[in-house]
Design a protein around this motif. Structure first.
Motif, PDB file in Angstrom:
ATOM      1  N   ASP A   1      44.939  33.533  99.396  1.00  0.00           N
ATOM      2  CA  ASP A   1      44.559  34.551 100.197  1.00  0.00           C
ATOM      3  C   ASP A   1      45.563  35.598 100.919  1.00  0.00           C
ATOM      4  O   ASP A   1      45.770  36.138 101.865  1.00  0.00           O
ATOM      5  N   PHE A   2      46.749  35.436 100.157  1.00  0.00           N
ATOM      6  CA  PHE A   2      47.939  36.363 100.596  1.00  0.00           C
ATOM      7  C   PHE A   2      47.954  37.590  99.769  1.00  0.00           C
ATOM      8  O   PHE A   2      47.735  37.825  98.688  1.00  0.00           O
ATOM      9  N   PRO A   3      47.445  38.723 100.545  1.00  0.00           N
ATOM     10  CA  PRO A   3      47.466  40.234  99.967  1.00  0.00           C
ATOM     11  C   PRO A   3      48.596  40.661  99.447  1.00  0.00           C
ATOM     12  O   PRO A   3      49.682  40.632 100.015  1.00  0.00           O
ATOM     13  N   LEU A   4      48.488  41.026  98.349  1.00  0.00           N
ATOM     14  CA  LEU A   4      49.766  41.786  97.658  1.00  0.00           C
ATOM     15  C   LEU A   4      49.269  43.396  97.349  1.00  0.00           C
ATOM     16  O   LEU A   4      48.122  43.617  97.039  1.00  0.00           O
ATOM     17  N   THR A   5      50.432  44.385  97.548  1.00  0.00           N
ATOM     18  CA  THR A   5      50.043  45.528  97.150  1.00  0.00           C
ATOM     19  C   THR A   5      50.579  45.814  95.671  1.00  0.00           C
ATOM     20  O   THR A   5      50.955  44.727  95.182  1.00  0.00           O
ATOM     21  N   TYR A   6      50.181  46.889  95.039  1.00  0.00           N
ATOM     22  CA  TYR A   6      50.272  46.850  93.539  1.00  0.00           C
ATOM     23  C   TYR A   6      51.753  46.688  93.478  1.00  0.00           C
ATOM     24  O   TYR A   6      52.310  46.096  92.424  1.00  0.00           O
ATOM     25  N   GLU A   7      52.592  47.522  94.290  1.00  0.00           N
ATOM     26  CA  GLU A   7      54.008  47.317  94.090  1.00  0.00           C
ATOM     27  C   GLU A   7      54.460  45.937  94.355  1.00  0.00           C
ATOM     28  O   GLU A   7      55.358  45.346  93.391  1.00  0.00           O
TER      29      GLU A   7
ATOM     30  N   ASP B   1      42.715  49.061 102.093  1.00  0.00           N
ATOM     31  CA  ASP B   1      42.756  49.957 100.692  1.00  0.00           C
ATOM     32  C   ASP B   1      44.015  50.000  99.874  1.00  0.00           C
ATOM     33  O   ASP B   1      43.763  50.271  98.723  1.00  0.00           O
ATOM     34  N   VAL B   2      45.111  49.475 100.440  1.00  0.00           N
ATOM     35  CA  VAL B   2      46.195  49.490  99.290  1.00  0.00           C
ATOM     36  C   VAL B   2      46.576  47.903  98.697  1.00  0.00           C
ATOM     37  O   VAL B   2      47.273  48.011  98.052  1.00  0.00           O
ATOM     38  N   ILE B   3      45.534  47.040  99.152  1.00  0.00           N
ATOM     39  CA  ILE B   3      45.437  45.648  98.611  1.00  0.00           C
ATOM     40  C   ILE B   3      45.147  45.892  97.111  1.00  0.00           C
ATOM     41  O   ILE B   3      44.013  46.111  96.778  1.00  0.00           O
ATOM     42  N   PHE B   4      46.179  45.224  96.268  1.00  0.00           N
ATOM     43  CA  PHE B   4      45.864  45.261  94.900  1.00  0.00           C
ATOM     44  C   PHE B   4      45.188  43.822  94.424  1.00  0.00           C
ATOM     45  O   PHE B   4      44.335  43.830  93.626  1.00  0.00           O
ATOM     46  N   LYS B   5      45.738  42.762  94.923  1.00  0.00           N
ATOM     47  CA  LYS B   5      45.192  41.494  94.523  1.00  0.00           C
ATOM     48  C   LYS B   5      45.453  40.470  95.670  1.00  0.00           C
ATOM     49  O   LYS B   5      46.496  40.537  96.514  1.00  0.00           O
ATOM     50  N   TYR B   6      45.016  39.165  95.721  1.00  0.00           N
ATOM     51  CA  TYR B   6      45.267  38.071  96.808  1.00  0.00           C
ATOM     52  C   TYR B   6      45.536  37.151  95.695  1.00  0.00           C
ATOM     53  O   TYR B   6      45.136  36.707  94.911  1.00  0.00           O
ATOM     54  N   ILE B   7      46.902  36.421  96.366  1.00  0.00           N
ATOM     55  CA  ILE B   7      47.202  35.126  95.486  1.00  0.00           C
ATOM     56  C   ILE B   7      47.723  34.132  96.669  1.00  0.00           C
ATOM     57  O   ILE B   7      47.569  34.419  97.566  1.00  0.00           O
TER      58      ILE B   7
END
Lengths: 166, 647
Positions: free
Chosen positions: A45-51, A160-166
């Motif tokens: 559930d850790f949010p990552l931006t695309y970057e 809105d800027v979250i790309f994926k959760y790991i």
């Protein structure tokens, strides 16, 4: 075939074997690159931006640099100053726009102009955002002694800027 | 030629060789290459050339705003607030730099860029030299240079006569105070400095440093007289100005053209009636002639200014024409400011209609104008005002607008206040005179909201036109504009829009009925949800609620209609006025259709409370259509009495 011959052959064939066995090692490999990468969490559930989702080796493939300047090209000027100034800008902007930036701060230099770009949240009124724009631009200009411009985009929410959760 | 041969080279060698040979041989035949003369370029010429290729984009906000949906202002107050907030931020940065001046002493650039360095602070204790004063005057820091001058005088440092003269001129021009810094563009754009009419009060600071320097000067030079007289007449201290002028005349001190200009400009304040004013003005002009002074544009504008407020419009017009002819002979081209005064003189509110504006526009059209006089910025707004109020001429207004958008002429619009007044007149004129469809497509959708946000009055005008033309299809768009412009609480506009929606029933399509009901419900819920403390609060009258009711009934939205009806019923004391009986009758009909007699009876009760005589017939209809059972009939009889026995 004489015994001597057999011995010689076996020696010949065994010699490289000895050297191979010397090259083998049984401890775990220790050349893992870690910087700029994020570890998968247990709950995923850790949010990552695309970057953030793209590791450093993807720079220039799937993402780009955060600082754009020519100081590190051949014949480029002020490379150390540029690096320090960029750090200063990043610290100043994250501090002044407290908890507002949801992206990396991109710093682009062209001639004597510095453009600072990024994505901010809409958690404060547009009027306050304009105040901060004016303040940041002017104070950074005074500090760096060149025109500084902000180029902001807003998003309604951090998600809105979250790309994926790991 | 080079380019052609290069592309051929890329295509294939043999062909290219031939062609380039041919080309070379032809080049040798007419070998005279005309090298154009070098045009000297300034450092910003390329930027200017690039800039000239981009015009104002009406679909985007002004470029001073951030290009992001959240940060684009849509109402006129938003435009002002955002721009001023950014400027406030800049001012905060200036303050930080001023407070921590010691931290900002680094020198990045060589040579040092003064604008980035914190300004010096001068106090009574500062160590100053004459050079500081010189620099401050150069930078037009009025208050600081006054402080430095005082310190220098205390320390008995000799200040050169020339420098003292420079300081005096600066003090007289600025009336001993600092103006708004050139750096704060938005403040200059949004402040309403010249909002008031031409007659301003005396603001000259009596006995301040300017007068002190002048009185201590020995000997008094002609330049110092010129400066102090101009300063005094600029800030309307006319008594002293005239006194000094007479003093100068007595001691045969020659004065310059600009001094005479400033005196001519203030003849209206010196003398009482037209004849005396004009003869004084003529006196000044003859004195100029006697002292061999050539008049300039300032003289022309001063005369025209004085004439425009002199009284006796008939003779003033004559003199204006004579003056213009005279200055034409002198080869002085009037500026836009001159034409502004001419318009003021000729197009009086209570006076014969004058078409001089046509001639002026003929003269000015298709030319780029530069600012040559401070009053040049008043031209466009006044011309448009006259085109609307005085002449009511659409073609002329369009020509003025074309002139404004020609080249860089838009710079002459002045400030935000003048800009909005200009567009207010332009908009109102076109709205009244163009066919509505043309107006909406060519003007409204183009200018609103980025270039101009209509004021309440103009919006009412537009809504009125929509009503008259029955162009109900624009209503949804206009209502959303009203919300965006923060005008949705204006009673007259809400009234107007509700009227239009109710009155034009025969033109409305089913989709529109639906969106009208939505708008009506929106108006209703806004009036309820607005918090008590708000200054501008929409107070729906009974009549407006009735109209909302009609629109909801037309959409057959029984639930919402009931809510409106409840509100009418329960707040009879606080709601001003009562709805029309048609609205209530429609509601009763809807009750019949929905077969809810109890609601219908409540409504009829309300009708009788309000004293409508039609309540009885409504009751009869309700009974007839729904065949009420005894319980309901009893209730109904209680309300209206026994009217059913006849039926």
């Amino acid at each position: 075939m004489s015994l001597v011959q057999i011995r010689n052959i076996s020696l010949l064939s065994l010699k490289p074997q000895f050297s191979i066995s010397r090259l083998l090692h049984t401890s775990s490999a220790c050349q893992k690159s870690q910087s700029g990468r994020y570890r998968i969490t247990a709950k995923r559930d850790f949010p990552l931006t695309y970057e953030m989702a793209n590791p450093p080796h993807q720079i220039a493939h799937r993402k780009t640099w955060n600082s754009w300047n020519t100081s590190n090209l051949e014949g480029g000027l002020r490379s150390s100053e540029t690096a320090i100034e960029d750090m200063f800008i990043r610290k100043f902007v994250t501090g002044t726009w407290h908890a507002l930036f949801v992206s990396e701060i991109i710093i682009k230099r062209q001639h004597n102009i510095i453009r600072v770009a990024g994505i901010i949240r809409r958690s404060i009124g547009a009027r306050k955002i304009y105040f901060l724009i004016g303040y940041t631009e002017e104070l950074l200009s005074f500090w760096l002694q060149c025109p500084v411009k902000l180029e902001l985009q807003t998003v309604a929410d951090r998600s809105d800027v979250i790309f994926k959760y790991i | 030629m080079m380019n052609i041969s290069k592309t051929l080279l890329r295509r294939g060698l043999p062909q290219a060789n031939i062609t380039s040979n041919i080309l070379l041989s032809t080049a040798t035949i007419d070998d005279k290459i005309e090298i154009p003369k070098r045009i000297p370029r300034g450092p910003t010429d390329i930027l200017r050339a690039l800039e000239s290729t981009v015009g104002r984009d009406p679909t985007a906000a002004h470029y001073k705003y951030h290009d992001d949906p959240y940060l684009i202002p849509l109402s006129s107050s938003g435009k002002r607030i955002f721009a001023m907030a950014q400027e406030a931020g800049r001012k905060a940065a200036h303050w930080v730099r001023q407070e921590h001046a010691d931290l900002f002493q680094h020198r990045e650039a060589d040579p040092v860029i003064e604008a980035f360095v914190p300004p010096m602070v001068y106090t009574e204790e500062s160590e100053v030299a004459v050079a500081d004063l010189e620099k401050l005057i150069e930078m037009r820091q009025v208050v600081d240079s006054a402080v430095v001058y005082r310190v220098l005088k205390e320390k008995n440092v000799e200040v050169a006569q020339e420098l003292e003269q420079g300081l005096l001129e600066l003090l007289c021009y600025q009336n001993c105070e600092d103006g708004v810094s050139e750096e704060f563009v938005e403040e200059r754009w949004f402040r309403q400095a010249s909002k008031g009419k031409e007659f301003v009060k005396k603001t000259w600071k009596d006995g301040d440093l300017a007068e002190q320097i002048f009185s201590k000067m020995t000997p008094k030079t002609p330049e110092s007289y010129c400066a102090i007289i101009q300063g005094m007449s600029k800030y309307r201290q006319m008594d002293s100005a005239v006194q000094l002028f007479e003093e100068a005349q007595k001691s045969n001190i020659p004065l310059n053209t600009n001094t005479y200009n400033s005196l001519i400009q203030s003849v209206n304040m010196i003398k009482e009636n037209f004849d005396m004013r004009w003869s004084l003005l003529a006196d000044f002009l003859t004195q100029m002639k006697n002292s061999n002074l050539k008049p300039n544009l300032g003289t022309l504008n001063a005369i025209l200014y004085a004439l425009s407020f002199m009284g006796n419009p008939k003779r003033a017009k004559e003199y204006v024409l004579q003056t213009l002819a005279e200055f034409k002979n002198l080869g002085i081209e009037p500026s836009l400011g001159s034409w502004y005064y001419v318009i003021l003189t000729f197009c009086k509110e209570r006076g014969p209609v004058s078409t001089i504006l046509h001639d002026i526009i003929n003269h000015l059209e298709d030319k780029e104008h530069q600012i040559r006089d401070l009053k040049d910025t008043h031209f466009f707004v006044t011309a448009m005002e006259m085109a609307r109020h005085h002449l009511n001429d659409v073609a002329l207004a369009r020509r003025i607008d074309k002139l404004l958008n020609y080249g860089d002429n838009y710079n002459l619009i002045g400030d935000s206040y003048k800009e909005s007044v200009y567009f207010r007149h332009y908009f109102a004129l076109l709205c009244d005179n163009l066919p509505l469809e043309e107006f909406m497509n060519d003007v409204y959708f183009k200018l609103v909201p980025h270039i101009y946000v209509p004021e309440v009055g103009i919006m009412a005008e537009v809504l009125n036109q929509v009503d008259v033309n029955g162009a109900v299809e624009y209503i949804p768009k206009l209502w959303s504009d009203l919300i965006v412009f923060d005008q949705s609480h204006r009673e007259n506009l809400v009234d107007c829009i509700l009227n239009t929606m109710v009155n034009n029933e025969q033109l409305v399509t089913p989709e529109l009925t639906e969106s009208f009901a939505k708008i009506a419900w929106d108006i209703y819920s806004r009036s309820i949800n607005e918090e008590e403390g708000r200054v501008h609060r929409l107070n729906l009258t009974g009549d407006l609620l009735g109209k909302i009711l009609i629109l909801l009934v037309r959409q057959k939205d029984f639930e919402k209609a009931c809510k409106v009806m409840d509100r009418l019923d329960k707040n009879q004391q606080t709601i001003a006025g009562v709805p029309k009986i048609e609205a209530l009758a429609l509601f009763v009909d809807l009750c019949i259709e929905e077969k809810v007699p109890s609601r219908g009876i409540d409504c009829i009760q309300y009708c009788t409370d309000c004293g409508f005589p039609e309540a009885n017939s409504l009751a009869v209809r309700l009974h007839k259509e729904l065949n009420l059972d005894e319980v309901f009939l009893e209730r109904l009889t209680k309300v209206v009495g026994d009217v059913f026995s006849t039926s």
